[in-house]
Design a protein around this motif. Structure first.
Motif, short mmCIF file in Angstrom:
data_model
loop_
_atom_site.label_atom_id
_atom_site.label_comp_id
_atom_site.label_asym_id
_atom_site.label_seq_id
_atom_site.Cartn_x
_atom_site.Cartn_y
_atom_site.Cartn_z
N ARG A 544 32.83 21.45 -22.36
CA ARG A 544 33.01 21.59 -20.77
C ARG A 544 34.13 20.44 -20.25
NH1 ARG A 544 30.43 25.59 -18.56
NH2 ARG A 544 30.01 24.56 -16.26
N GLU A 590 36.97 28.19 -12.54
CA GLU A 590 36.95 26.46 -12.36
C GLU A 590 37.13 25.73 -13.03
OE1 GLU A 590 34.95 26.82 -9.23
OE2 GLU A 590 34.99 28.33 -9.06
N THR A 592 36.15 22.67 -14.32
CA THR A 592 35.87 22.30 -16.01
C THR A 592 35.15 24.09 -16.70
OG1 THR A 592 33.59 22.93 -14.68
CG2 THR A 592 34.86 20.73 -14.26
N GLU A 593 35.55 25.13 -16.72
CA GLU A 593 35.21 26.28 -18.05
C GLU A 593 37.01 26.90 -18.35
OE1 GLU A 593 33.20 28.61 -14.28
OE2 GLU A 593 31.22 27.39 -14.47
N TRP A 595 37.39 26.26 -21.17
CA TRP A 595 37.27 26.74 -22.50
C TRP A 595 37.18 27.57 -22.30
CZ3 TRP A 595 38.33 23.90 -26.94
CH2 TRP A 595 37.69 24.99 -27.93
N GLN A 596 36.36 28.66 -22.03
CA GLN A 596 36.21 30.10 -22.23
C GLN A 596 37.49 31.22 -22.68
OE1 GLN A 596 33.33 31.15 -23.83
NE2 GLN A 596 32.75 29.76 -23.60
#
Length: 739
Positions: A544, A590, A592-593, A595-596
């Motif tokens: 995250r 977002e 903190t998102e 990584w996906q």
């Protein structure tokens, strides 16, 4: 992981596995070793016949079930998985070869006897000294066969004998009227014997006409490959189960990375074996040259490596796998026997090498007349594009697929550069429609299909997460070739382990301030924009707290320094970011998102790299194989081995395409193909260097040897190292425990 693709075929295989669980438990099989070696049928053979497992591929008119070779392949694969004893493979093969004969009462009688339950064996051309001579109204056959699996239990044998005029005679032989010499076999699950014929009389009712000796060989190889694919599948299942449950030092041994990698390679090899066996069996309707390529691939990828696959599994079990009580040695023995039955692997490599020097296996999927209206629109667009040209250089390089101009613009605006993307950037093209586009480009070899280069990996994230204004600003000019991209992921301390990155993004008024150091960045010196990962929340969990940013490479604070490679060129770069300002609208999703989104980008990259199989890396070997000289034979065999592996990767890709066309979901093929491509590239350069000799001393040789070799790390490491991909396969696909 299966030779077959349809749900119905997989259910056939499952039915055989359930049958074996009920009727042929391993304890009973172990008690029957002597009886099997003596040619006694298993006690449940009549039940197997009643279920029709042995005759799935035989015509209904002859008492069979009217299925195809891939249907019976599902049965054989399952038989390999459960180590089913008895002469199933030999009987199925004898029937399949008989199907190659012209329709006649003799063929109908033979196939009818097999469907009724007669066990059978086949003696192919080159497997005996049988000769046939005409005597009055029949043929007289004499000679001795080589050792033949299932010959002692067979009541019928389909044999090939040579005639005085150089032709071959195929005859059905009643084994009760010949001399059978039993031989102690490597495979403990079936019998082995030689057949001796001494003036055996074969009348017209026993002669089958029209069987092509090459097709018969290739068919036998394809069916044997299905059994070997089943053995490889068992290896994956058994090893994975063992690694999950066996403990050492207080933890499951499945947490040990070395064993995880070994299990993942078992899966890669099993998937390639399944793909090769599948292709060999579907090739029966292709030209004989194409059938030869597919059969040789199955021989070299599914059958010949099978003993080593079991051996690798044994080492994962340790000493327990080497005991008589463990079932593993039964699979090992069977794999060894089947590999020996097809003859020397070097012969198959030479056959394929001879063909590979002149052509390739055709993996075209027959689409028939599907999507006629869509195809007509594509044809019209590409015909119009073919009348135009490109007159400008590409931002990403000098290759033709990067050039800019009216031709590329037309193709881009028609949505044909990335047709799978949603409108307006693509066509929302289905897998079938994408294949049609590929076909139509292939029909116009002078029309170069434009490439997005590195942007092909990045733009899907923009399509998914960028605001409309940013999409409108960046996607159209990129598709026209006017913008170049780079990927700012790797760091000196976080190469493949991207989640450990330390580049920091701090929120400021209107955007973010980014500081950090990226490395191994391809094309950064030419890029207009970069996709960048930075840590936005250092207190969040490792995966995250990461943001996915689009960075203008002309921003203040960005310094690009080239990294000179072993070749002397500088395609990679270090990128230093010092207080680089990135506006809020350039953050995708977002904060903190990210990584996906990064995972999706890397999946695109792995898929692109696995597609490199279409780029020939064996140019030097092909040149050596085509030239006279002492090294030609070695080059030919090496080329055959490499092309077999490449063909299996291509077959894997075609199978994935067919699965998608059938409405099935995405499989694990991208990670598997990435690992397989890594293996192929290493093998290619190893074989090239081992074969070309002193030519590798020359820096600028013709054909090039050293330059592509020194460039190979870029492909081997790009998109994630082999070891990282093996981690993904072991943990995400096989479900082995993390540490």
């Amino acid at each position: 992981m299966s030779v077959t693709l349809s749900a119905e075929q997989r259910q056939l295989g499952e039915s055989l596995r359930q049958f074996a669980a009920r009727h042929a438990p391993m304890a009973d099989t172990r008690n029957a070793f002597d009886a099997l070696a003596e040619g006694h049928l298993p006690a449940w053979w009549a039940e197997l016949v009643a279920n029709g497992f042995h005759a799935v591929h035989l015509p209904e008119s002859d008492g069979g079930h009217g299925g195809g070779l891939l249907d019976v392949a599902a049965i054989l694969e399952a038989a390999g998985t459960v180590s089913l004893p008895g002469p199933l493979l030999s009987t199925v093969t004898a029937g399949a070869v008989g199907l190659l004969a012209d329709a006649s009462p003799a063929r109908a009688g033979y196939l009818g006897a097999l469907a009724a339950g007669a066990p059978a064996a086949v003696v192919l051309a080159g497997q005996s000294s049988f000769t046939a001579r005409r005597v009055d109204d029949h043929w007289s056959i004499s000679g001795v066969s080589e050792v033949i699996s299932g010959a002692r239990s067979a009541t019928l044998a389909l044999i090939c004998a040579g005639c005085d005029d150089g032709t071959e005679l195929w005859a059905v032989v009643d084994t009760s009227r010949v001399t059978i010499q039993p031989v102690a076999g490597t495979d403990l699950l079936t019998d082995l014997a030689t057949l001796t014929l001494d003036d055996y009389p074969a009348g017209s009712g026993a002669v089958l006409a029209g069987i092509d000796i090459e097709r018969a060989d290739y068919l036998a190889v394809g069916l044997a490959a299905a059994v070997c694919a089943g053995i490889a599948t068992w290896c994956v299942e058994a090893a994975t189960a063992h690694l999950r449950t066996r403990e050492q030092f207080g933890v499951p041994i499945g947490t040990f990375q070395a064993l995880q990698h070994q299990a993942a390679m078992l899966l890669v090899n099993a998937e390639l074996a399944c793909a090769a066996a599948w292709d060999a069996l579907r090739a029966v309707t292709d030209t004989v040259e194409q059938h030869r390529m597919a059969a040789a691939t199955a021989a070299l990828v599914a059958i010949t490596p099978c003993p080593d696959t079991v051996f690798d599994t044994l080492t994962m079990f340790g000493a327990i796998g080497f005991t008589w009580e463990h079932d593993l040695h039964l699979y090992w023995r069977r794999a060894t026997s089947i590999a020996a039955s097809i003859g020397p692997a070097t012969d198959w490599a030479r056959r394929l090498g001879e063909l590979a020097a002149a052509g390739q296996r055709d993996f075209t999927v027959d689409l028939g007349g599907a999507e006629a209206e869509f195809r007509a629109d594509v044809v019209a667009t590409l015909d119009a594009a073919a009348a135009l040209s490109n007159d400008g250089p590409g931002r990403q390089g000098d290759d033709a697929h990067f050039q800019t101009g009216p031709q590329r613009t037309l193709i881009a605006e028609a949505g044909l550069i990335a047709p799978q993307w949603p409108v307006p950037w693509g066509l929302n093209a289905s897998p079938l429609q994408q294949l049609i586009i590929i076909e139509e480009f292939a029909n116009r070899p002078d029309l170069v299909r434009p490439s997005l280069g590195i942007a092909e990996w990045i733009l899907p994230s923009l399509v998914q997460a960028a605001p409309d204004a940013l999409q409108q600003r960046l996607i159209p000019p990129t598709q026209r070739g006017e913008l170049a991209w780079c990927q700012l992921f790797s760091e000196p301390g976080a190469g493949s382990d991207l989640a450990s990155l330390t580049t920091r993004a701090v929120k400021v008024d209107g955007g973010w301030r980014i500081n950090g150091h990226k490395i191994w960045t391809s094309c950064a010196q030419r890029a207009d924009y970069g996709a960048l990962l930075a840590r936005t929340d250092p207190t969040a969990a490792k995966h995250r707290g990461i943001g996915y940013f689009i960075v203008d490479m002309r921003s203040d604070g960005i310094e690009v320094q080239p990294i000179v490679q072993a070749t002397g060129s500088a395609e990679f770069n270090e990128v230093f970011l010092t207080n680089v300002f990135v506006p809020d609208e350039m953050l995708l999703g977002e904060p903190t998102e990210g990584w996906q989104l990064a995972i999706a980008t890397m999946a695109q990259e792995r898929t692109a790299i696995s597609a490199y199989v279409e780029n020939d890396r064996a140019v030097a070997l092909r040149a050596l194989a085509a030239a006279p000289g002492s090294g030609r034979g070695d080059a030919m065999r090496a080329l055959g081995e490499l092309d077999a592996y490449a063909n299996a990767i291509r077959a894997l890709g075609v199978r994935e395409t067919i699965r998608l066309l059938d409405g099935q979901g995405f499989g694990a093929s991208s990670s598997i193909a990435k690992v397989a491509m890594n293996v192929l590239l290493r093998r290619t350069f190893q074989a090239t260097l081992a074969t070309v000799g002193r030519l590798a001393m020359v820096a600028n040789s013709e054909p090039a040897v050293v330059e592509p070799y020194l460039l190979s790390p870029a492909e081997l490491i790009g998109g994630g190292t082999k070891e990282i991909q093996l981690n993904i396969i072991a943990q995400m696909i096989l479900g082995l425990p993390r540490k």
